[in-house]
Design a protein around this motif. Structure first.
Motif, PDB file in Angstrom:
ATOM      1  N   LEU A 177       0.857  -1.175   0.000  1.00  0.00           N
ATOM      2  CA  LEU A 177       0.000   0.000   0.000  1.00  0.00           C
ATOM      3  C   LEU A 177       0.898   1.231   0.000  1.00  0.00           C
ATOM      4  O   LEU A 177       1.772   1.361   0.858  1.00  0.00           O
ATOM      5  CB  LEU A 177      -0.902   0.012   1.238  1.00  0.00           C
ATOM      6  CG  LEU A 177      -1.694   1.292   1.511  1.00  0.00           C
ATOM      7  CD1 LEU A 177      -2.741   1.508   0.429  1.00  0.00           C
ATOM      8  CD2 LEU A 177      -2.339   1.244   2.889  1.00  0.00           C
ATOM      9  N   GLY A 179       1.108   5.535  -0.196  1.00  0.00           N
ATOM     10  CA  GLY A 179       0.361   6.766   0.015  1.00  0.00           C
ATOM     11  C   GLY A 179       1.284   7.865   0.478  1.00  0.00           C
ATOM     12  O   GLY A 179       2.513   7.720   0.452  1.00  0.00           O
ATOM     13  N   ALA A 191      -3.267   5.701  10.349  1.00  0.00           N
ATOM     14  CA  ALA A 191      -4.492   6.079   9.641  1.00  0.00           C
ATOM     15  C   ALA A 191      -4.418   5.658   8.176  1.00  0.00           C
ATOM     16  O   ALA A 191      -5.390   5.146   7.607  1.00  0.00           O
ATOM     17  CB  ALA A 191      -4.721   7.585   9.758  1.00  0.00           C
ATOM     18  N   LEU A 192      -3.246   5.844   7.556  1.00  0.00           N
ATOM     19  CA  LEU A 192      -3.076   5.438   6.165  1.00  0.00           C
ATOM     20  C   LEU A 192      -3.109   3.923   6.022  1.00  0.00           C
ATOM     21  O   LEU A 192      -3.816   3.385   5.167  1.00  0.00           O
ATOM     22  CB  LEU A 192      -1.741   5.981   5.628  1.00  0.00           C
ATOM     23  CG  LEU A 192      -1.315   5.492   4.238  1.00  0.00           C
ATOM     24  CD1 LEU A 192      -2.304   5.958   3.183  1.00  0.00           C
ATOM     25  CD2 LEU A 192       0.096   5.989   3.917  1.00  0.00           C
ATOM     26  N   PHE A 194      -4.378   1.534   7.893  1.00  0.00           N
ATOM     27  CA  PHE A 194      -5.627   0.850   8.216  1.00  0.00           C
ATOM     28  C   PHE A 194      -6.855   1.563   7.660  1.00  0.00           C
ATOM     29  O   PHE A 194      -7.982   1.208   7.978  1.00  0.00           O
ATOM     30  CB  PHE A 194      -5.746   0.688   9.741  1.00  0.00           C
ATOM     31  CG  PHE A 194      -4.610  -0.097  10.337  1.00  0.00           C
ATOM     32  CD1 PHE A 194      -4.404  -1.417   9.989  1.00  0.00           C
ATOM     33  CD2 PHE A 194      -3.725   0.493  11.225  1.00  0.00           C
ATOM     34  CE1 PHE A 194      -3.350  -2.153  10.512  1.00  0.00           C
ATOM     35  CE2 PHE A 194      -2.671  -0.229  11.765  1.00  0.00           C
ATOM     36  CZ  PHE A 194      -2.477  -1.555  11.409  1.00  0.00           C
ATOM     37  N   ARG A 195      -6.602   2.591   6.839  1.00  0.00           N
ATOM     38  CA  ARG A 195      -7.665   3.324   6.145  1.00  0.00           C
ATOM     39  C   ARG A 195      -8.703   3.868   7.128  1.00  0.00           C
ATOM     40  O   ARG A 195      -9.915   3.666   6.967  1.00  0.00           O
ATOM     41  CB  ARG A 195      -8.319   2.428   5.084  1.00  0.00           C
ATOM     42  CG  ARG A 195      -7.347   1.960   4.009  1.00  0.00           C
ATOM     43  CD  ARG A 195      -8.034   1.130   2.943  1.00  0.00           C
ATOM     44  NE  ARG A 195      -7.107   0.660   1.938  1.00  0.00           N
ATOM     45  CZ  ARG A 195      -6.709   1.351   0.875  1.00  0.00           C
ATOM     46  NH1 ARG A 195      -7.162   2.581   0.695  1.00  0.00           N
ATOM     47  NH2 ARG A 195      -5.872   0.830  -0.007  1.00  0.00           N
ATOM     48  N   LEU A 196      -8.191   4.533   8.152  1.00  0.00           N
ATOM     49  CA  LEU A 196      -9.042   5.159   9.153  1.00  0.00           C
ATOM     50  C   LEU A 196      -8.681   6.633   9.242  1.00  0.00           C
ATOM     51  O   LEU A 196      -7.652   7.079   8.724  1.00  0.00           O
ATOM     52  CB  LEU A 196      -8.860   4.495  10.522  1.00  0.00           C
ATOM     53  CG  LEU A 196      -9.230   3.010  10.627  1.00  0.00           C
ATOM     54  CD1 LEU A 196      -8.822   2.474  11.987  1.00  0.00           C
ATOM     55  CD2 LEU A 196     -10.722   2.798  10.392  1.00  0.00           C
ATOM     56  N   SER A 197      -9.516   7.394   9.915  1.00  0.00           N
ATOM     57  CA  SER A 197      -9.216   8.803  10.117  1.00  0.00           C
ATOM     58  C   SER A 197      -8.246   8.978  11.283  1.00  0.00           C
ATOM     59  O   SER A 197      -8.083   8.074  12.119  1.00  0.00           O
ATOM     60  CB  SER A 197     -10.497   9.584  10.398  1.00  0.00           C
ATOM     61  OG  SER A 197     -11.016   9.223  11.678  1.00  0.00           O
ATOM     62  N   HIS A 235      -8.161  -5.065  12.923  1.00  0.00           N
ATOM     63  CA  HIS A 235      -7.812  -4.588  11.583  1.00  0.00           C
ATOM     64  C   HIS A 235      -6.571  -5.255  11.004  1.00  0.00           C
ATOM     65  O   HIS A 235      -6.314  -5.118   9.814  1.00  0.00           O
ATOM     66  CB  HIS A 235      -7.604  -3.069  11.595  1.00  0.00           C
ATOM     67  CG  HIS A 235      -8.858  -2.290  11.805  1.00  0.00           C
ATOM     68  ND1 HIS A 235      -9.461  -2.150  13.039  1.00  0.00           N
ATOM     69  CD2 HIS A 235      -9.640  -1.615  10.924  1.00  0.00           C
ATOM     70  CE1 HIS A 235     -10.554  -1.406  12.910  1.00  0.00           C
ATOM     71  NE2 HIS A 235     -10.684  -1.074  11.654  1.00  0.00           N
ATOM     72  N   VAL A 258       0.774  -4.624   3.944  1.00  0.00           N
ATOM     73  CA  VAL A 258      -0.383  -4.898   4.783  1.00  0.00           C
ATOM     74  C   VAL A 258      -0.642  -6.403   4.745  1.00  0.00           C
ATOM     75  O   VAL A 258      -0.898  -6.973   3.682  1.00  0.00           O
ATOM     76  CB  VAL A 258      -1.626  -4.131   4.285  1.00  0.00           C
ATOM     77  CG1 VAL A 258      -2.814  -4.414   5.188  1.00  0.00           C
ATOM     78  CG2 VAL A 258      -1.328  -2.630   4.243  1.00  0.00           C
TER      79      VAL A 258
END
Length: 260
Positions: A177, A179, A191-192, A194-197, A235, A258
């Motif tokens: 992944l 980013g 946050a990146l 686990f794609r959370l805020s 997660h 990941v």
């Protein structure tokens, strides 16, 4: 200063004894296997500052690992398999064939080992394949296992020691992944990964569900570096592989692996 349980204090005492022995005798020493959490406690112990060591679980992504404390003349980039001479190698690799053909799980193999009186710190990872498994263990228990580890449940086992050079470790299952982040802060990277805020990650830290390198994360502003492993309950896990250049907006390119 961290407060340790009696078991953790005993773990540290044994590791410190091994470190001092290597320093005193100018010859490497090895501990028993540790869980990732135990290894993190030992690696962070201030009493071990100045004692060179590496860890080894038989392959790069091993979960359970031993500590190898090195004499002062041995560099810490020495490959684990070259720390000891061949006759003193602390790890053995045992190929286990399930002759009955019935599927066996990690729990089946581990239960059979425990029934033989083998403590968990004498064995490392148990890697399951179709109809077979590979057990990484301390060499000192190899003769006992070859003679007595003949069954798991109702299945008969056939054992064979294999050389480390002939052991092919499993490939980790997952995906990369990529980013960008404004900084290499734990909260931003988690946050990146686990794609959370960021706000969700802050709550995870507050609830104690986010770990970094097997230790519970306490602050979101800790800076990470390539190789660091993040774990978030519910997660999964993600390892920071690399940090690249900057985007036009000054953000850093990062790549994670990941795990599935």
């Amino acid at each position: 200063m961290a407060t340790h349980t009696p078991d953790e204090k005993l773990l540290l005492k044994r590791a410190i004894d091994k470190a001092r022995q290597a320093d005193r005798n100018c010859y490497p020493t090895a501990t028993r296997f540790m869980t990732p959490e135990e290894a993190a406690i030992v690696a962070a112990a201030p009493e071990l500052y100045g004692y060179p060591f590496i860890t080894d679980g038989g392959y790069p992504d091993a979960e359970r690992r031993i500590f190898l404390f090195l004499p002062s003349y041995m560099p810490v980039d020495t490959p684990p398999e070259q720390v000891f001479p061949q006759e003193d190698q602390p790890l053995s690799f045992l190929r286990i064939e399930n002759t009955a053909g019935a599927p066996l799980t990690h729990r089946d193999y581990l239960g059979a080992l425990m029934a033989l009186g083998i403590s968990r710190d004498m064995t490392g990872d148990i890697l399951i394949e179709d109809g077979s498994a590979t057990l990484i263990c301390l060499r000192e228990i190899l003769p006992f296992l070859l003679q007595n580890f003949t069954k798991a449940g109702a299945c008969t086992l056939r054992l064979e020691e294999i050389q480390r050079a002939g052991f092919v470790p499993p490939q980790p299952q997952g995906k990369e992944l990529t980013g960008t982040v404004a900084a290499l802060r734990l909260d931003a990277l988690a946050a990146l990964a686990f794609r959370l805020s960021r706000e969700e990650i802050k709550r995870c830290i507050a609830h104690g569900t986010l770990s970094c390198n097997h230790r519970q994360a306490e602050k979101g502003d800790v800076l990470l570096q390539p190789g660091d492993l993040l774990s978030l309950r519910g997660h999964g896990r993600a390892r920071l592989l690399s940090v690249g250049g900057e985007s036009r907006k000054g953000r850093l390119f990062v790549t994670f692996f990941v795990y599935l």
